[in-house]
Design an enzyme around this catalytic site. Sequence first.
Site, PDB file in Angstrom:
ATOM      1  N   HIS A 141       0.888  -1.167   0.000  1.00 28.98           N
ATOM      2  CA  HIS A 141       0.000   0.000   0.000  1.00 28.98           C
ATOM      3  C   HIS A 141       0.924   1.215   0.000  1.00 28.98           C
ATOM      4  O   HIS A 141       1.642   1.458   0.972  1.00 28.98           O
ATOM      5  CB  HIS A 141      -0.873  -0.023   1.251  1.00 28.98           C
ATOM      6  CG  HIS A 141      -1.824   1.125   1.345  1.00 28.98           C
ATOM      7  ND1 HIS A 141      -3.192   0.944   1.362  1.00 28.98           N
ATOM      8  CD2 HIS A 141      -1.622   2.462   1.424  1.00 28.98           C
ATOM      9  CE1 HIS A 141      -3.784   2.132   1.446  1.00 28.98           C
ATOM     10  NE2 HIS A 141      -2.849   3.064   1.492  1.00 28.98           N
ATOM     11  N   HIS A 199     -17.276  -1.946   5.275  1.00 30.74           N
ATOM     12  CA  HIS A 199     -17.639  -1.417   6.598  1.00 30.74           C
ATOM     13  C   HIS A 199     -19.159  -1.331   6.601  1.00 30.74           C
ATOM     14  O   HIS A 199     -19.780  -1.209   5.536  1.00 30.74           O
ATOM     15  CB  HIS A 199     -17.047  -0.021   6.805  1.00 30.74           C
ATOM     16  CG  HIS A 199     -15.552   0.025   6.728  1.00 30.74           C
ATOM     17  ND1 HIS A 199     -14.731  -0.388   7.750  1.00 30.74           N
ATOM     18  CD2 HIS A 199     -14.723   0.428   5.726  1.00 30.74           C
ATOM     19  CE1 HIS A 199     -13.459  -0.235   7.397  1.00 30.74           C
ATOM     20  NE2 HIS A 199     -13.420   0.251   6.159  1.00 30.74           N
ATOM     21  N   ASP A 201      -9.726  -4.525  -3.934  1.00 26.33           N
ATOM     22  CA  ASP A 201      -9.512  -3.914  -2.614  1.00 26.33           C
ATOM     23  C   ASP A 201     -10.832  -3.900  -1.821  1.00 26.33           C
ATOM     24  O   ASP A 201     -11.089  -2.991  -1.029  1.00 26.33           O
ATOM     25  CB  ASP A 201      -8.949  -2.493  -2.751  1.00 26.33           C
ATOM     26  CG  ASP A 201      -8.321  -1.967  -1.460  1.00 26.33           C
ATOM     27  OD1 ASP A 201      -8.149  -2.760  -0.528  1.00 26.33           O
ATOM     28  OD2 ASP A 201      -8.011  -0.768  -1.405  1.00 26.33           O
TER      29      ASP A 201
HETATM   30  O1  DOR Z   1      -9.617   2.251   2.183  1.00 23.48           O
HETATM   31  C1  DOR Z   1      -9.049   1.207   2.503  1.00 23.48           C
HETATM   32  N1  DOR Z   1      -9.579   0.394   3.423  1.00 23.48           N
HETATM   33  N2  DOR Z   1      -7.873   0.907   1.942  1.00 23.48           N
HETATM   34  C2  DOR Z   1      -7.125  -0.130   2.373  1.00 23.48           C
HETATM   35  O2  DOR Z   1      -6.083  -0.380   1.812  1.00 23.48           O
HETATM   36  C3  DOR Z   1      -7.571  -0.933   3.528  1.00 23.48           C
HETATM   37  C4  DOR Z   1      -9.007  -0.902   3.626  1.00 23.48           C
HETATM   38  C5  DOR Z   1      -9.620  -1.547   4.847  1.00 23.48           C
HETATM   39  O3  DOR Z   1      -9.130  -2.610   5.244  1.00 23.48           O
HETATM   40  O4  DOR Z   1     -10.612  -1.039   5.346  1.00 23.48           O
END
Ligand code: DOR
Length: 460
Positions: free
Chosen positions: A175, A303, A299
Site C-alpha cells: 500500500h 464497513h 480492494d
Molecule cells: O480504504 C481502505 N480500506 N484501503 C485499504 O487499503 C484498507 C481498507 C480496509 O481494510 O478497510
Amino acid sequence: MKRTLIRDAEVVFPSGCFVTNVLIIGGKIAAIDAPPTVDADEKIDGKGLLLFPGLIDDQVHFREPGLTHKEDLFTASTACAAGGVTTYLEMPNTIPAAINENEIRAKYQLAAKKSAVNYGFYIGATTQNIVDLKSISNVPGIKIFIGSSTGDLLVDDQEALERIFAETTLPICAHCEDESTVQTNRKQFGNRQNVSTHSMIRDVKAAVIATTRAVDLAMRHKHRFHVLHVSTADEIPIFADSRPFVTAEACPHHLFFDTRDYDRLGTKIQMNPSIKPAEHPPALWQALLDGKIQVIATDHAPHTLEEKSASYPASPSGLPAVENYFALLLDSAQRKGFSYSQLASWCADAPARIWGLVGKGRIAVGYDADLVLVDPQRTRTIKDEEQFTKCKWSPWAGVTLTGWPVQTFVKGESVFKLPVDHSFGEITNVKASSAVLCDHALGGYWATTDGVGPNTLDIV
Ligand code: DOR
C-alpha cells in the site's frame, strides 16, 4: 470422477474467443473442443454465453477474524461466487493481524470450513517480524503497508524496509501512500469536515513519494514487487519501465469514480488511497490498455453503513466491490475499447502468474475448472438488498449494467447460479474450494516476454 461438459459457449482464451465445448473431469479441464456426444454426467448448454476463467481477486479485506460484524469468510466468498471470482488473496489487516505462521494457519483453517471459493492469505510485514516473513511458506506473498490504512500495520522506517526487501524471497506487494506527507496534510486540512478533504490529505504527492520509494527498493534489491491500487496518472511512469521486477494494479473505484463523485456518494467512496481528480481515471485506463498496469483487483474493504455514516473524518475508509466489478468491466468493454481476452488477462491470468498460482488463471487443458459463464446480454440493476456481502451495500447501487456472470464453477462444481427468471442469484454449493498452491519458482509475470507464463499448458 465427475464429468461435466459445457457446450457451445464462446470460450475466452488468451488469444481470442472461440465457440467450443469444454470437458471437465474431476475438477480439472480435461479437453477443449470435446465432441458434443462425449460421455458426461452433466451437460450444460452454454449457447449465447461466454465462458471466462474464474476471476482471481488479489486484493481483498474479508475481516475474519476480528471484524466479523462487517464481513466474514462465508459471506465474502459467496459475494465472490456471485461476482465471478473463484479465487481471492486476502490481506493481513484482520484482528489479530496475520503476521506469523499461527495467525496465517488459523485463517487457512477458517477458510477451509467456510469459503465458497478458493483462497490464499498474505503475511503482513511489521518492523519486527522478519523471521516470520522469511520462514513462512505456501502463501502468495508479503503485504507491506508503507502508509497506514485500516488497522495498525505500518512499516515506513527505511531500515526495516531495506531488510524486508533484502532478506526475504516471497513476492512483495505494498500500500503506497507516504505516511509523513499524509500527516503533514492532515495538520493543514484536518479541521475540515467535508469528505472531499480526504483526497487533499491522501493526495497525489503522497502516492507518488511512496510508490517511488517502493519501486526503488524493488529494483535495487531485485525483488519481485506489485504496486497495489495505483490511483494516479503520476505514478505510472515510476513503474512503467521496471521490468522484470515490478507489476501494478488498478481498482474499480479508482477507474470508475473521481472526486466529483463525493457530492453524490459522500463517505461511501472514502478510500485509501483516496479517489483522485477527474484527470486520473482515464490515465489508469490507458495504462491498462498499454500493459503498464497488468491487474484489476477490487480492494474489497467492507464497513457497515452505520460506520460509513459517521461524519468525516470519523468515517472509515473502504468500500465493497467484489460482486460487482466483473459486471462493471463487462459493461465497459466496448466503450473503453478492450476485448474479453484482455479482461481475462487483467482479472485472472496476470494475477495467477504474479503470485505463482498453480493451475489457475486461464482455460487450458490441465488447469483447474474454475470458470464463469457470462450472459453478455443480461441487464441488471445493482441493489443493496441483493448483495451477498454482509455489509449489504454497494457504491454502485442503482447502476444498471449489461453483461453479468450467470454461473460460477469452482473445481468444476457449480457454486453460484443466476436463474433467467430471478433478479438475483443463489449459492448452490460451498464445498468445492481449496487453498491455492503458490509456486514462486514459476518466475512471476515477466517470466517470459510474450506474456505467456511457464505454467501454461498447450490447448488441445
Ligand atoms: O480504504 C481502505 N480500506 N484501503 C485499504 O487499503 C484498507 C481498507 C480496509 O481494510 O478497510
